[in-house]
Design an enzyme around this catalytic site. Structure first.
Site, PDB file in Angstrom:
ATOM      1  N   HIS A 176       0.811  -1.205   0.000  1.00  0.00           N
ATOM      2  CA  HIS A 176       0.000   0.000   0.000  1.00  0.00           C
ATOM      3  C   HIS A 176       0.852   1.265   0.000  1.00  0.00           C
ATOM      4  O   HIS A 176       1.735   1.417   0.828  1.00  0.00           O
ATOM      5  CB  HIS A 176      -0.912  -0.001   1.221  1.00  0.00           C
TER       6      HIS A 176
ATOM      7  N   HIS B 257      -9.023   8.224  -3.601  1.00  0.00           N
ATOM      8  CA  HIS B 257      -9.339   6.814  -3.846  1.00  0.00           C
ATOM      9  C   HIS B 257     -10.722   6.579  -4.428  1.00  0.00           C
ATOM     10  O   HIS B 257     -11.045   5.464  -4.824  1.00  0.00           O
ATOM     11  CB  HIS B 257      -9.213   6.032  -2.536  1.00  0.00           C
TER      12      HIS B 257
ATOM     13  N   ARG C 150     -17.922  12.872  22.804  1.00  0.00           N
ATOM     14  CA  ARG C 150     -17.979  13.173  24.239  1.00  0.00           C
ATOM     15  C   ARG C 150     -19.431  13.094  24.694  1.00  0.00           C
ATOM     16  O   ARG C 150     -20.218  14.007  24.453  1.00  0.00           O
ATOM     17  CB  ARG C 150     -17.407  14.569  24.513  1.00  0.00           C
TER      18      ARG C 150
ATOM     19  N   CYS D   4     -13.047  19.612  23.851  1.00  0.00           N
ATOM     20  CA  CYS D   4     -13.420  19.205  25.205  1.00  0.00           C
ATOM     21  C   CYS D   4     -12.538  19.936  26.208  1.00  0.00           C
ATOM     22  O   CYS D   4     -11.338  20.141  25.969  1.00  0.00           O
ATOM     23  CB  CYS D   4     -13.249  17.694  25.353  1.00  0.00           C
TER      24      CYS D   4
ATOM     25  N   TYR E 299     -16.562  21.326  35.080  1.00  0.00           N
ATOM     26  CA  TYR E 299     -16.102  22.258  34.045  1.00  0.00           C
ATOM     27  C   TYR E 299     -15.825  23.647  34.616  1.00  0.00           C
ATOM     28  O   TYR E 299     -16.284  24.673  34.107  1.00  0.00           O
ATOM     29  CB  TYR E 299     -17.102  22.318  32.886  1.00  0.00           C
TER      30      TYR E 299
END
Length: 568
Positions: free
Chosen positions: A130, A154, A229, A276, A414
């Site tokens: 390949h 491809h 997430r 995130c 958070y």
């Protein structure tokens, strides 16, 4: 470079196999491929972290010129091969395989199988030939379609003809999407299927990131590779009966169907990066233990989002100057719920939500297609420039309020804390909820621990850079000698050569960067470092200790990888 050029014996072996592949034992093929891969350990310039066991690479990922060489050679030596293969397939009955069986074949020792358009293909003996080098195994055990979306070179007829020669069966109808039987009591039993290339941090709820080596291969991240997430099970939502409820405005609650969002409001497109808050947490954890999923550098992705502006929907629901006098926040509540019925929720400042320049969307498309279930189907909030936790997926309710959301994820997660705060002293009320994120960058190639061939005397380093709040990344500095000297990388801000730069303060998308530079002599080992600078001249901190926090959030110190130099 193509292993083909260094393994003439295997090349001939592979060509014989194309003619009569079912007469050669798989063990012989695997052994021959291993012999080829070890024939010259300098055949690959970047053998970084290359592991047959975990499978690195995806069919097909080569550069245009190199793959053209392989295809031209194939067509010259086997002009009737494709036609013969198609005829054979149409006149014979191939076995039917389940996805579970396909997924077992992800290495040379077990065979390398992939699926494409319902067919099953054994490409084991093609691995060594390949042109894409070490990327051939990324698709092993899974589907080719996401990779061909990423490597569009491809998607040509002669490539499909070559692939057809490796077909060994059909994927059973019920497994056209990978799925495993699950107990009906399992709240995650209806979660969607995910591509096996993703590096999983947790299964329930599902959280995973793409391998860094493919993260920056495309400016727009294909949805299959976009980091996942989730905090709760993925809800199943009927788009025909979907209702978005808007509360807190004069006149009472107003509801909008999916059709309303598509037909009553202008459709807007925003290319925005979502990151995130825990991206790169694993690096901070190495300094001192933190609590949270062990994200690498790929909990960040970039997509084109399309939908109705939140501002337009709020105005239609009754927002006006009188509301602006008392309201301060806009709440979002998802349709994903825990066992108690509590939904995921978050909020953003009102001025971000209603600003014409805030570009907050109620998105129903991702990269030109309907949003996949993992990313919020049928509608999600996209808040550009803000931590991903506020871009609530599967949004079912919006509320205008004088107070911030009372959701757990707004009040007790958070948030950033100083290095001296631990779990015994943390006071969540003492810190504001994270909204805009700091400037960030990381190196995606070469990988940490890579072996670099010194034969041509140059090294190419690639990565991404992004900053929150719409602040544009204006520079990425790269050092090949541990920070002693620095060079400026070349930045790329879109897939379009002549696309206009974003307006000031609205640079929502990342920049990809690249540097090709001479290897510093003499060197047997290099520490490569990157740091980004945004339009406010914010720059990443040098180390983690000053920004360490107990949750491992906002991890944006200089990114470092160490590579070893080998003789070419």
């Amino acid at each position: 470079m193509l292993l083909l050029r260094r393994c003439h014996g295997l090349t001939r072996f592979g060509h014989v196999h194309i003619q009569s592949r079912h007469h050669l034992p798989p063990a012989v093929l695997s052994h021959a491929a291993r012999l080829c891969s070890t024939h010259d350990n300098t055949s690959h310039r970047h053998l970084s972290g290359f592991s047959w066991k975990h499978g690195l690479a995806g069919l097909l990922a080569g550069a245009g010129a190199v793959i053209a060489f392989g295809l031209h050679r194939h067509e010259a030596e086997h002009p009737a091969a494709a036609a013969a293969a198609q005829t054979a397939e149409s006149s014979s009955s191939l076995p039917v395989f389940g996805q579970e069986e396909v997924s077992k074949h992800r290495s040379l020792s077990e065979g390398v199988w992939v699926t494409f358009r319902g067919g099953v293909y054994d490409i084991t003996d093609f691995v060594a030939m390949h042109p894409g080098g070490e990327k051939i195994l990324l698709a092993a055990g899974g589907a080719l379609e996401p990779f061909w979306a990423l490597y569009a070179v491809h998607n040509q007829e002669h490539v499909l003809e070559i692939l057809s020669e490796y077909k060994v069966g059909e994927l059973c109808a019920e497994d056209l999407k990978k799925q495993e039987p699950a107990e009906s009591s399992d709240p995650y039993s209806t979660d969607p299927d995910r591509h096996p290339v993703l590096r999983v941090n947790s299964l329930k709820p599902f959280n995973a990131e793409p391998p860094p080596e493919i993260l920056t291969d495309s400016y727009i991240t294909p949805s299959a590779f976009f980091f996942k997430r989730n905090h709760l099970p993925v809800p199943q939502v009927d788009p025909a009966s979907y209702q978005l409820q808007v509360e807190g405005l004069p006149g009472g609650a107003v509801t909008f169907s999916l059709e309303d969002l598509k037909t009553r409001f202008p459709k807007h497109d925003v290319t925005a990066t979502v990151q995130c808050a825990g991206n790169r947490r694993s690096e901070m954890d190495r300094e001192k233990q933190v609590k949270g999923l062990s994200w690498g550098i790929s909990a960040i992705s970039n997509a084109k989002w399309s939908g109705a502006r939140l501002r337009d929907v709020l105005l239609a629901a009754g927002f006006g100057p009188d509301v602006a006098q008392w309201a301060r926040h806009v709440h979002f509540e998802g349709l994903d719920k825990d066992v108690t019925g509590a939904a995921y929720g978050a909020s953003i400042p009102l001025n971000k939500a209603v600003s014409e320049e805030g570009d907050v969307l109620l998105a129903y498309e991702m990269n030109g297609e309907k949003i996949p279930p993992d990313h919020g189907f049928p509608v999600r909030v996209v808040v550009p420039g803000v931590v991903g936790a506020r871009s609530v997926k599967w949004v079912g309710k919006i509320a205008v309020s004088a107070e911030e959301s009372s959701s757990h994820w707004q009040q007790y997660d958070y948030k950033g804390f100083p290095p001296g705060t631990d779990w015994n002293t943390v006071d969540y009320k003492s810190a504001p909820a994270i909204q805009e994120l700091p400037v960030q960058s990381a190196i995606t190639s070469p990988a940490d621990g890579a072996l670099i061939d010194s034969s041509d005397g140059f090294l190419t380093v690639k990565g991404y850079a992004w900053s929150g709040g719409g602040r544009e990344v204006v520079r990425v500095d790269v050092s090949l000698d541990g920070g002693q000297t620095w060079q400026v990388a070349k930045l790329r801000s879109s897939d379009e050569a002549h696309e206009a730069p974003p307006p000031p303060g609205r640079a929502w998308a990342w920049k990809l960067w690249e540097l090709t530079a001479p290897l510093p002599p003499p060197a047997q080992e290099l520490e490569i470092i990157c740091k980004a600078v945004d339009s406010s001249y914010n720059v990443q901190p040098e180390t983690f200790p000053p920004i360490w926090n107990l949750r491992g959030l906002l991890s944006n110190a200089w990114h470092r990888v160490t590579v070893k130099i080998i003789e070419g």
